[in-house]
Design a protein around this motif. Structure first.
Motif, mmCIF file in Angstrom:
data_model
loop_
_atom_site.group_PDB
_atom_site.id
_atom_site.type_symbol
_atom_site.label_atom_id
_atom_site.label_comp_id
_atom_site.label_asym_id
_atom_site.label_seq_id
_atom_site.Cartn_x
_atom_site.Cartn_y
_atom_site.Cartn_z
ATOM 1 N N LEU A 158 129.564 -21.514 30.495
ATOM 2 C CA LEU A 158 130.315 -20.788 29.487
ATOM 3 C C LEU A 158 131.036 -19.703 30.311
ATOM 4 O O LEU A 158 132.442 -19.154 30.143
ATOM 5 N N LEU A 159 130.334 -19.287 31.700
ATOM 6 C CA LEU A 159 131.261 -18.050 32.400
ATOM 7 C C LEU A 159 132.398 -18.908 33.110
ATOM 8 O O LEU A 159 133.232 -18.398 33.349
ATOM 9 N N GLN A 160 132.334 -20.176 33.262
ATOM 10 C CA GLN A 160 133.627 -21.063 33.732
ATOM 11 C C GLN A 160 134.645 -20.987 32.853
ATOM 12 O O GLN A 160 135.709 -21.059 33.349
ATOM 13 N N LEU A 161 134.287 -21.094 31.455
ATOM 14 C CA LEU A 161 135.142 -21.281 30.512
ATOM 15 C C LEU A 161 135.789 -19.983 30.209
ATOM 16 O O LEU A 161 136.807 -19.870 29.705
ATOM 17 N N VAL A 221 126.687 -15.632 22.664
ATOM 18 C CA VAL A 221 127.082 -14.013 22.110
ATOM 19 C C VAL A 221 127.433 -13.141 23.314
ATOM 20 O O VAL A 221 128.310 -12.416 23.146
ATOM 21 N N ASP A 222 126.274 -13.273 24.312
ATOM 22 C CA ASP A 222 126.495 -12.350 25.232
ATOM 23 C C ASP A 222 127.619 -12.539 26.439
ATOM 24 O O ASP A 222 128.360 -11.852 26.661
ATOM 25 N N VAL A 223 127.687 -13.757 26.813
ATOM 26 C CA VAL A 223 129.035 -14.336 27.597
ATOM 27 C C VAL A 223 130.266 -14.066 27.039
ATOM 28 O O VAL A 223 131.289 -13.706 27.988
ATOM 29 N N LEU A 224 130.534 -14.212 25.834
ATOM 30 C CA LEU A 224 131.686 -14.336 25.068
ATOM 31 C C LEU A 224 131.992 -12.928 24.637
ATOM 32 O O LEU A 224 133.225 -12.704 23.939
ATOM 33 N N ALA A 225 131.127 -11.925 24.757
ATOM 34 C CA ALA A 225 131.404 -10.600 24.141
ATOM 35 C C ALA A 225 132.484 -10.164 24.887
ATOM 36 O O ALA A 225 132.662 -10.067 25.983
ATOM 37 N N GLY A 226 133.441 -9.279 24.044
ATOM 38 C CA GLY A 226 134.486 -8.594 24.586
ATOM 39 C C GLY A 226 135.705 -9.536 25.003
ATOM 40 O O GLY A 226 136.531 -8.975 25.575
ATOM 41 N N THR A 227 135.648 -10.832 24.716
ATOM 42 C CA THR A 227 136.834 -11.551 25.085
ATOM 43 C C THR A 227 137.890 -11.635 23.852
ATOM 44 O O THR A 227 138.713 -12.417 24.359
#
Length: 142
Positions: free
Chosen positions: A15-18, A66-72
């Protein structure tokens, strides 16, 4: 590190790569990320036979997303989770429940929700689109 934490860490890395691509895309269009549904086979907390599909993993995957995509700017779609949970509970209660050929209820398939939920999910997506873009008013949307 092994088990669910290792699986969640690997998922986090993907997810961090995406994430940068999703941020760029969300700047110009609506991006919806659907969380992983509850399934009958994931309701058994410690699934030794198929550890990837253990309920702990699915819960961790959703937390990571939810954590990784927060604020995106990406919209997290979690409204399917209560429906999939109730569907799984009903299938646990009545495991042979199925409606052929439509497969609206298909409890013997423990790895997927039945079309009764897929139909609801479709209505939710169409209603979201209808409300935002078509502006026909409430009486015309699903």
């Amino acid at each position: 590190m092994g088990g669910p934490k290792a699986a969640a860490q690997q998922y986090r890395q993907h997810l961090l790569q995406l994430r940068p691509s999703l941020i760029r895309l969300a700047a110009s269009t609506r991006v919806v990320f659907k969380l992983v549904d509850h399934l009958w086979r994931t309701m058994v907390r410690h699934n030794i036979r198929d550890p990837l599909h253990d309920g702990w993993n699915y819960a961790l995957f959703n937390e990571v997303a939810v954590d990784v995509l927060a604020g995106t700017g990406v919209v997290m779609w979690n409204s399917t989770l209560p429906m999939s949970y109730l569907y799984a509970l009903e299938c646990i209660r009545s495991p042979q429940r199925k409606t052929l050929p439509s497969r609206h209820w298909n409890c013997p398939d423990t790895g997927h929700v039945g079309y009764i939920l897929v139909s609801q999910y479709t209505n939710m997506v169409l209603n979201d689109y209808c409300n935002r873009f078509l502006d026909f008013g409430e009486e015309y949307c699903l």
